[in-house]
Enzyme design. Structure first.
Site, PDB file in Angstrom:
ATOM      1  N   CYS A  68     -22.659   1.776   6.147  1.00 26.73           N
ATOM      2  CA  CYS A  68     -21.406   2.528   6.176  1.00 26.73           C
ATOM      3  C   CYS A  68     -21.623   3.975   5.740  1.00 26.73           C
ATOM      4  CB  CYS A  68     -20.344   1.849   5.306  1.00 26.73           C
ATOM      5  SG  CYS A  68     -20.781   1.683   3.556  1.00 26.73           S
ATOM      6  N   CYS A 108      -9.770   5.728  11.593  1.00 28.99           N
ATOM      7  CA  CYS A 108     -11.194   5.570  11.877  1.00 28.99           C
ATOM      8  C   CYS A 108     -11.661   4.224  11.331  1.00 28.99           C
ATOM      9  CB  CYS A 108     -11.998   6.705  11.223  1.00 28.99           C
ATOM     10  SG  CYS A 108     -13.784   6.574  11.475  1.00 28.99           S
ATOM     11  N   CYS A 129     -27.857  -2.396   1.387  1.00 26.49           N
ATOM     12  CA  CYS A 129     -27.303  -1.937   2.667  1.00 26.49           C
ATOM     13  C   CYS A 129     -26.548  -0.622   2.475  1.00 26.49           C
ATOM     14  CB  CYS A 129     -26.363  -3.003   3.240  1.00 26.49           C
ATOM     15  SG  CYS A 129     -25.547  -2.516   4.779  1.00 26.49           S
ATOM     16  N   ASP A 146       0.774  -1.250   0.000  1.00 27.01           N
ATOM     17  CA  ASP A 146       0.000   0.000   0.000  1.00 27.01           C
ATOM     18  C   ASP A 146       0.805   1.300   0.000  1.00 27.01           C
ATOM     19  OD1 ASP A 146       0.353   1.368   2.473  1.00 27.01           O
ATOM     20  OD2 ASP A 146      -1.363   0.467   3.409  1.00 27.01           O
ATOM     21  N   CYS A 184     -12.313  12.203   5.043  1.00 31.59           N
ATOM     22  CA  CYS A 184     -12.263  11.039   5.930  1.00 31.59           C
ATOM     23  C   CYS A 184     -11.490  11.381   7.205  1.00 31.59           C
ATOM     24  CB  CYS A 184     -11.600   9.883   5.190  1.00 31.59           C
ATOM     25  SG  CYS A 184     -11.435   8.371   6.163  1.00 31.59           S
ATOM     26  N   CYS A 220     -20.261  -2.583   9.294  1.00 32.24           N
ATOM     27  CA  CYS A 220     -20.465  -3.464   8.137  1.00 32.24           C
ATOM     28  C   CYS A 220     -20.885  -4.862   8.589  1.00 32.24           C
ATOM     29  CB  CYS A 220     -19.181  -3.546   7.314  1.00 32.24           C
ATOM     30  SG  CYS A 220     -19.327  -4.670   5.885  1.00 32.24           S
TER      31      CYS A 220
END
Length: 320
Positions: A196, A244, A193, A135, A216, A251
């Site tokens: 989130c 966070c 759904c 990442d 965010c 979820c």
């Protein structure tokens, strides 16, 4: 030996190294993702994360990272700390830390595993050119995870695995070896759904699966290097000091999360037991010692102090 044999060996080696899931996709240019990424950047959703603008061609074409690339191996490593650890850290009003940062820095842990995997492949198969990524490099790892059959992208932008939820790290190994490829994941099991979306404290998640990174809480508490967090965010952080997990915590797929088995991700005691007073009293020297192997060092001591001031009512905490 055939590519079937090589694939079987590689998947066995990844299990031996502690990875929870492994999927393999054929390397190729990601044209559709290139268009989405370009649109996201043009809308400024990366905020001050200017590194997201760099190396655009590398992000969408693995052959530019590894010449002659034929396969992209995607690996998932669980980091969920377990329900008991979460109970210890759940005192009302205590500063909250994202679960991925409870233990040692995953970059260091996973890089060691990727290097070992590549060595095993070279020892067992032959000369292989390859590079591993965790990442911090220009790789669209979630797309490759979907192409490798490991899950789908949820409305919160996270990769969701039907048996494991989303509390895992994604690692990528690009190699110039042809292998057997997994069937890409074709479904989307989020359905109607929107937990989130509704739970996000800063409304960073939109209905079209686009996450505004610049809104965010993780962005403000980790990526933003300004001395001050915008006043418009005041009262929205829900005691998050670093990162966070709100969109993951709500979820439904994370009801399947199980405690991680990687010992390096065992919670640092301070993460579980520090309350506001302990964070306020923490000196820079102690911070560097306690969190020397932790992802928290990315925010640095000054960033943690800034965040603590922002989420704590009253005057700024006394400086060390």
């Amino acid at each position: 030996m055939t590519k079937y044999d090589y694939t079987k060996w590689i998947k066995e080696w990844t299990r031996d190294l502690g990875f929870d899931h492994c999927g393999i996709a054929k390397a190729g240019r990601l044209d559709e993702d290139a268009r989405r990424l370009e649109s996201w950047l043009h809308q400024g959703m990366h905020g001050s994360m200017h590194y997201m603008e760099n190396h655009f061609d590398l992000r969408i074409d693995p052959c530019k990272l590894v010449p002659g690339a034929k396969s992209v191996i995607t690996l998932l490593l669980n980091y969920f700390p377990g329900r008991e650890a979460l109970k210890d850290a759940a005192e009302e009003g205590a500063p909250r830390i994202a679960k991925y940062a409870y233990g040692d820095d995953y970059h260091e842990v996973i890089r060691r595993k990727l290097n070992l995997l590549l060595k095993q492949m070279r020892d067992g198969i032959g000369e292989i050119e390859g590079r591993g990524f965790v990442d911090s490099a220009p790789v669209l790892e979630r797309t490759w995870a979907v192409r490798s059959g490991l899950g789908w992208i949820g409305k919160n932008g996270n990769l969701l695995h039907k048996q494991a939820g989303s509390f895992f790290f994604i690692a990528t190994l690009i190699v110039d070896l042809e292998l057997e490829y997994d069937v890409p994941f074709a479904g989307d099991y989020c359905g109607s759904c929107r937990k989130c979306i509704d739970a996000c404290p800063t409304d960073a998640i939109s209905d079209d699966k686009v996450v505004n990174g610049s809104q965010c809480i993780s962005y403000f508490t980790i990526e933003l290097k300004d001395l001050l967090i915008p006043d418009a965010m005041k009262g929205k952080f829900q005691d998050w000091l670093f990162g966070c997990d709100t969109c993951q915590d709500v979820c439904p797929w994370n009801r399947f999360s199980k405690p991680a088995t990687e010992m390096a991700f065992s919670p640092i005691p301070a993460i579980l037991h520090f309350r506001t007073a302990e964070w306020e009293e923490l000196t820079e020297e102690s911070f560097k010692e306690i969190f020397r192997h932790s992802p928290l060092k990315r925010a640095r001591y000054a960033g943690i102090r800034r965040n603590l001031h922002f989420i704590t009512p009253g005057p700024p905490p006394a400086s060390s």
